[in-house]
Design a protein around this motif. Structure first.
Motif, short mmCIF file in Angstrom:
data_model
loop_
_atom_site.label_atom_id
_atom_site.label_comp_id
_atom_site.label_asym_id
_atom_site.label_seq_id
_atom_site.Cartn_x
_atom_site.Cartn_y
_atom_site.Cartn_z
N ASP A 1 0.82 -1.22 0.00
CA ASP A 1 0.00 0.00 0.00
C ASP A 1 0.85 1.26 0.00
O ASP A 1 0.32 2.37 0.13
N GLY A 2 2.17 1.10 -0.14
CA GLY A 2 3.06 2.26 -0.14
C GLY A 2 3.53 2.68 1.23
O GLY A 2 4.32 3.62 1.34
N SER A 3 3.07 2.02 2.28
CA SER A 3 3.49 2.38 3.64
C SER A 3 4.95 2.02 3.84
O SER A 3 5.42 0.97 3.40
N VAL A 4 5.69 2.91 4.48
CA VAL A 4 7.13 2.71 4.69
C VAL A 4 7.35 1.73 5.83
O VAL A 4 6.90 1.96 6.96
N LEU A 5 8.04 0.63 5.53
CA LEU A 5 8.32 -0.39 6.54
C LEU A 5 9.70 -0.20 7.17
O LEU A 5 9.88 -0.45 8.35
N ASP A 6 10.66 0.24 6.37
CA ASP A 6 12.02 0.42 6.90
C ASP A 6 12.80 1.33 5.95
O ASP A 6 12.52 1.38 4.74
N THR A 7 13.75 2.05 6.49
CA THR A 7 14.65 2.89 5.70
C THR A 7 16.04 2.83 6.32
O THR A 7 16.17 2.58 7.52
N ASN A 8 17.05 3.06 5.51
CA ASN A 8 18.39 3.10 6.06
C ASN A 8 18.77 4.53 6.41
O ASN A 8 18.09 5.49 6.02
N PRO A 9 19.85 4.73 7.18
CA PRO A 9 20.22 6.09 7.61
C PRO A 9 20.45 7.05 6.45
O PRO A 9 20.15 8.24 6.57
N ALA A 10 20.97 6.56 5.32
CA ALA A 10 21.22 7.46 4.18
C ALA A 10 19.93 8.07 3.67
O ALA A 10 19.87 9.26 3.35
N ALA A 11 18.86 7.27 3.58
CA ALA A 11 17.57 7.79 3.11
C ALA A 11 17.01 8.82 4.09
O ALA A 11 16.44 9.84 3.68
N LEU A 12 17.17 8.56 5.37
CA LEU A 12 16.67 9.51 6.38
C LEU A 12 17.40 10.84 6.26
O LEU A 12 16.78 11.91 6.40
N ARG A 13 18.71 10.79 6.01
CA ARG A 13 19.46 12.04 5.84
C ARG A 13 19.01 12.80 4.60
O ARG A 13 18.86 14.03 4.63
N MET A 14 18.78 12.08 3.51
CA MET A 14 18.38 12.74 2.26
C MET A 14 17.04 13.45 2.40
O MET A 14 16.85 14.54 1.86
N PHE A 15 16.11 12.83 3.12
CA PHE A 15 14.77 13.40 3.23
C PHE A 15 14.58 14.22 4.51
O PHE A 15 13.51 14.77 4.73
N GLY A 16 15.62 14.27 5.35
CA GLY A 16 15.52 15.04 6.58
C GLY A 16 14.40 14.55 7.48
O GLY A 16 13.65 15.35 8.05
N ALA A 17 14.29 13.22 7.62
CA ALA A 17 13.19 12.65 8.38
C ALA A 17 13.71 11.57 9.31
O ALA A 17 14.89 11.22 9.31
N THR A 18 12.82 11.06 10.15
CA THR A 18 13.09 9.89 10.97
C THR A 18 12.25 8.74 10.43
O THR A 18 11.41 8.93 9.54
#
Length: 503
Positions: free
Chosen positions: A253-270
């Motif tokens: 459904d497009g819900s985010v299950l997991d992200t790595n630290p690099a993606a969090l830095r790029m999008f400025g999110a947790t």
């Protein structure tokens, strides 16, 4: 008295365990190296205690050694489970809590065994049995003791289950090293089960130290031959954490299950705010995740140019179960590409479109939007005299100044280009006849009134302007007319405007 075969088997097993411990000590900083070192230490205690019990003669001394052995008996299964968790990564989040609870529980069991001569909650009777090879203790256990023994089996079976599952799901090369360690654990488990079923009669024929010799041998084989700790089983997890590209794992459904630290830095999110960030700031990415098809696109996010490659995740039945997105920061590459494109499309001196780019853009506009337009063409009067009298640097100053004055007057849909030398052209769509002439007149007057200075000498310049108004003609026809009108303006004395309206 202990015989030579028994002495040889026990000393061999202890030597093998020491060899394993030495090899693990050298690799203790590797993944699960510390946990395997602890497990080997408790195996060593178990083997030493077993050997001491066999070597002792008096019953009380044998009981003391048997109690010492319980440190290894109770803690080895726990250490094996913790090693399996650290090695496979399964349940690694709860490893510290499992360690605290398990070691505390097993420590209570050791304490009960050590103080059994006071409360007799563990052993109901101890008998000394003599065999042709050695003397051993036969212990009749209580219900509580049987429960504690069952817990030991539980820890060991859980460890073997984790290693076995990892062996089935890992790569072919890694499966060899995992299987070697797994087989060593299975040997110890099988021996313990047979020992319980046969009421320790089996232990009279095959001592525990002999089994440890085989178990340690297979662990050593897995460690040295297959380089157990030098090929980290958690390599995928480490790559996920430390790779430079961002990785986003999403559900169907497009819900985010997991992200790595690099993606969090790029999008400025947790991790908690990642999905909200995409929904509100990058809706095209969130919609793409829901489609569950391969897609590749780029976009700007907070002055960062990101490229996303979305890959569908399929299960064994080829059913889409989610997506994995690789996000790359292409800001630097985009800046380089834009610079190359700018240099390819623009005139290096004035920053206006070069001749070919200007022609291509105007022709595209004429195809897309047929309607009234005007093309303004002008060149600088007596520009050769400026170069001859003051030099080409002075000529460059004039070219840049006239270009800047032209750009300042351009509308949002207007285009301007340097057609070569001192010649310029301006495309103005939907321009009204009187307004366009007034616009060109203001530009001509501004240029004529500008005082240039070079090497302390002031001078002026001017332009002759030709305009063609048209609605349905192509670029070549309109440009030819505007050029002719500029030539007529020069013939009329320069620094003036001439135009022609074509139906």
């Amino acid at each position: 008295m202990i015989t030579f075969p028994v002495l040889f088997i026990n000393l061999s097993s202890i030597l093998l365990i020491c060899t394993v411990m030495l090899a693990i000590w050298r690799s203790r900083a590797k993944t699960a190296g510390h946990q395997l070192m602890v497990a080997s230490l408790f195996m060593f205690i178990w083997a030493i205690g077993s050997f001491g019990e066999m070597a002792a003669h008096a019953l009380p001394t044998k009981v003391v050694w048997r109690n010492f052995t319980q440190i290894g008996v109770f803690f080895t299964p726990v250490a094996s489970l913790l090693f399996a968790i650290a090695y496979t990564g399964l349940g690694n989040t709860f490893r510290k809590n499992i360690a605290r609870i398990s070691y505390t529980f097993q420590g209570i069991g050791i304490l009960l065994v050590a103080t059994d001569h006071w409360h007799h909650l563990i052993r109901s009777r101890i008998t000394l049995v003599r065999t042709p090879l050695y003397e051993t203790l036969i212990v009749e256990t209580t219900t509580l003791a049987n429960f504690l023994i069952s817990c030991n089996f539980f820890f060991l079976v859980a460890a073997i289950g984790l290693i076995g599952f990892h062996a089935l799901t890992t790569t072919t090369n890694t499966r060899k090293q995992v299987s070697s360690v797994l087989f060593g654990m299975v040997i110890a488990l099988a021996y313990s089960m047979v020992k319980v079923v046969t009421s320790e009669r089996f232990a009279q024929l095959v001592p525990i130290s002999g089994i440890f010799a085989l178990s340690a041998l297979f662990m050593l084989l897995g460690l040295l031959r297959y380089d157990l700790l030098l090929i980290p089983p958690l390599a995928r997890e480490q790559v996920f954490k430390f790779v430079g590209e961002g990785i986003i794992i999403a559900g169907p459904d497009g819900s985010v299950l997991d992200t790595n630290p690099a993606a969090l830095r790029m999008f400025g999110a947790t991790i908690k705010t990642m999905e909200v960030t995409m929904r509100s700031n990058i809706p095209q990415l969130f919609e793409a995740l829901q489609n569950q098809t391969y897609q590749s696109f780029s976009f700007y996010h907070e002055n960062t140019y990101l490229q996303c490659d979305i890959y569908p995740i399929k299960d064994k039945r080829a059913i889409d179960v989610g997506t994995i997105t690789i996000v790359k920061d292409n800001t630097e590459e985009k800046q380089k590409s834009d610079l190359l494109q700018y240099r390819a499309e623009r005139d290096g001196l004035t920053g206006l479109y070069n001749r070919q780019t200007f022609i291509d853009l105007v022709e595209l506009r004429l195809k897309e939007n047929r309607g009234p337009m005007c093309l303004i063409f002008f060149d600088i009067d007596h520009f050769k005299l400026v170069n001859d009298q003051f030099g080409h640097m002075a000529g460059d100053i004039v070219l840049r100044s006239i270009s800047e004055q032209t750009v300042r007057r351009l509308g949002p849909l207007d285009l301007a280009g340097r057609m070569g030398g001192e010649e310029f052209a301006i495309y103005r769509p939907h321009a009204h006849h009187d307004e366009a002439i007034a616009w060109a007149e203001r530009l001509r007057a501004d240029i004529a009134n500008t005082e240039f200075t070079f090497a302390g000498t002031p001078f002026h310049s001017s332009v002759s302007i030709g305009i063609c108004f048209s609605e349905h003609e192509g670029f070549d026809a309109v440009y030819r007319v505007a050029d002719e009108q500029a030539y007529i303006a020069k013939a009329a004395g320069r620094n003036c405007i001439r135009y022609l309206v074509r139906n």
